[in-house]
Scaffold this motif. Structure first.
Motif, short mmCIF file in Angstrom:
data_model
loop_
_atom_site.label_atom_id
_atom_site.label_comp_id
_atom_site.label_asym_id
_atom_site.label_seq_id
_atom_site.Cartn_x
_atom_site.Cartn_y
_atom_site.Cartn_z
N UNK B 5 6.48 27.81 2.20
CA UNK B 5 6.64 27.85 3.43
C UNK B 5 5.32 27.73 4.29
N UNK B 6 5.04 26.69 4.91
CA UNK B 6 4.12 26.43 5.86
C UNK B 6 3.90 27.15 7.13
N UNK B 7 2.62 27.68 7.27
CA UNK B 7 2.59 28.27 8.85
C UNK B 7 1.18 27.65 9.23
N UNK B 8 0.98 27.42 10.62
CA UNK B 8 1.89 27.40 11.47
C UNK B 8 2.96 26.14 11.25
N UNK B 9 4.22 25.91 12.16
CA UNK B 9 5.02 24.98 12.22
C UNK B 9 4.28 23.66 12.76
N UNK B 10 3.65 23.96 13.80
CA UNK B 10 3.10 23.01 14.76
C UNK B 10 1.50 23.30 15.15
N UNK B 11 0.62 22.59 15.19
CA UNK B 11 -0.77 22.74 15.65
C UNK B 11 -1.46 21.76 16.32
N UNK B 12 -1.72 22.03 17.46
CA UNK B 12 -2.56 21.10 18.31
C UNK B 12 -4.06 21.30 18.42
N UNK B 13 -4.78 20.39 18.18
CA UNK B 13 -6.32 20.74 18.34
C UNK B 13 -6.93 19.41 18.73
N UNK B 14 -8.15 19.63 19.03
CA UNK B 14 -9.15 18.63 19.75
C UNK B 14 -9.85 18.06 18.71
N UNK B 15 -10.35 16.53 18.73
CA UNK B 15 -11.04 16.01 17.75
C UNK B 15 -12.24 16.89 17.49
N UNK B 16 -12.60 16.87 16.17
CA UNK B 16 -13.90 17.55 15.77
C UNK B 16 -13.59 19.02 15.54
N UNK B 17 -12.58 19.58 15.83
CA UNK B 17 -12.26 20.90 15.70
C UNK B 17 -11.75 20.72 14.24
N UNK B 18 -11.62 22.28 13.52
CA UNK B 18 -11.15 22.22 12.34
C UNK B 18 -9.65 22.78 12.21
N UNK B 19 -9.03 22.39 11.52
CA UNK B 19 -7.50 22.62 11.35
C UNK B 19 -7.19 23.50 10.20
N UNK B 20 -6.55 24.61 10.19
CA UNK B 20 -6.04 25.54 8.91
C UNK B 20 -4.81 25.50 9.06
N UNK B 21 -3.98 25.37 7.89
CA UNK B 21 -2.82 25.42 7.69
C UNK B 21 -2.37 26.27 6.19
N UNK B 22 -1.40 27.10 6.35
CA UNK B 22 -1.17 27.90 5.32
C UNK B 22 0.13 27.91 4.68
N UNK B 23 -0.05 28.19 3.51
CA UNK B 23 1.54 28.01 2.48
C UNK B 23 1.66 29.25 1.91
N UNK B 24 2.82 29.74 1.90
CA UNK B 24 3.30 31.05 1.07
C UNK B 24 4.31 30.40 0.00
N UNK B 87 2.01 17.65 7.24
CA UNK B 87 1.39 18.51 5.94
C UNK B 87 2.25 19.25 5.24
N UNK B 88 2.48 19.04 4.17
CA UNK B 88 3.27 20.11 3.37
C UNK B 88 2.69 20.44 1.97
N UNK B 89 3.20 21.66 1.73
CA UNK B 89 2.85 21.95 0.35
C UNK B 89 3.90 22.10 -0.62
N UNK B 90 3.41 22.01 -1.95
CA UNK B 90 4.49 22.04 -2.86
C UNK B 90 4.12 22.58 -4.10
N UNK B 91 5.06 23.16 -4.60
CA UNK B 91 5.07 23.94 -5.81
C UNK B 91 6.01 23.61 -6.84
N UNK B 92 6.19 23.99 -8.12
CA UNK B 92 6.95 23.94 -9.14
C UNK B 92 8.16 24.87 -8.79
N UNK B 93 9.38 24.34 -8.86
CA UNK B 93 10.67 25.36 -8.52
C UNK B 93 10.88 26.26 -9.72
N UNK B 94 11.67 27.25 -9.47
CA UNK B 94 11.96 27.95 -10.29
C UNK B 94 12.55 27.75 -11.88
#
Lengths: 115, 111
Positions: B5-24, B87-94
């Motif tokens: 599950x990624x977080x946040x669902x949506x992210x808006x930034x300006x050019x030159x800034x850093x973007x961080x996305x999380x996955x649990x 952007x998506x994270x992916x892991x091996x399922x159960x």
């Protein structure tokens, strides 16, 4: 081939008709995956083939969905008696050994519209 | 059930800034992968991090993995308008076989 190839790229069908979607994986890739992606949503796992092992069908949403793969080559995903909720992009991916070790390469998908 | 599950669902930034996305994720993994998708079609693999790794770099991408928290982050530094994508994270399922994807983070980079 150079990449994963899917056909057709777009398909419009009438509700109740059967459709067949095709995926040509990268040559030599033993693993093949099918996913469904509804508009604005994530990828929903459907089915996974790995070599000659029994496929993992745990993601198929109903018995209207089936898929086949002959050896390590082409795969077809068949949807019988299509419903409007089947409208989505169907993505195919392949990898050399399976998800444990390597990345997956994706095709451009088939956009299915059921009217 | 979905593995990632990624977080946040949506992210808006300006050019030159850093973007961080999380996955649990929920269960033990062999590896975790990040993918990018433009225009709702095919995905492109960005980076794979194994369960015994904590950090990995590829160009402007930096991925971290914390198996104790079952989470990963993707950092894109000095973002460009061309980084606009999902952007998506992916892991091996159960079942231990297929790659299971999260719902994704939609990144918009404005110039």
């Amino acid at each position: 081939g150079a990449g994963v190839s899917q056909s057709p790229s777009n398909k419009v069908t009438e509700k109740g008709k059967d459709v067949e979607l095709r995926c040509d994986p990268i040559s030599g890739h033993t693993a093949l995956y099918w996913y469904r992606q509804r508009l604005g949503q994530g990828l929903e796992f459907l089915i996974y083939f790995q070599g000659n092992s029994a496929p993992d069908k745990s993601g198929l949403p109903s018995d209207r969905f089936s898929a086949e793969r002959t050896g390590e080559s082409v795969s077809t995903l068949t949807i019988q008696r299509t419903q409007q909720e089947d409208s989505a992009v169907y993505l195919c991916a392949s990898s050399r050994e399976g998800a444990r070790n390597t990345e997956a390469f994706f095709g451009q998908g088939t956009r299915l519209t059921v009217v | 059930s979905q593995q990632g599950e990624e977080d946040p669902q949506a992210l808006s930034i300006q050019e030159g800034e850093n973007a961080t996305m999380n996955c649990s994720y929920k269960t033990s993994i062999n590896n975790l992968q990040w993918y990018r998708q433009n225009s709702g079609r095919g995905l492109v693999h960005l980076i794979l991090i194994r369960s015994n790794e904590r950090e990995k770099h590829s160009g402007r991408l930096r991925v971290t993995l914390d198996t104790s928290k079952k989470s990963s982050s993707l950092l894109i530094t000095a973002s460009r308008a061309a980084d606009t994508a999902s952007y998506f994270c992916a892991t091996i399922g159960q079942a231990g076989t297929a790659l299971i994807f999260g719902k994704g983070t939609t990144l918009s980079v404005s110039s």
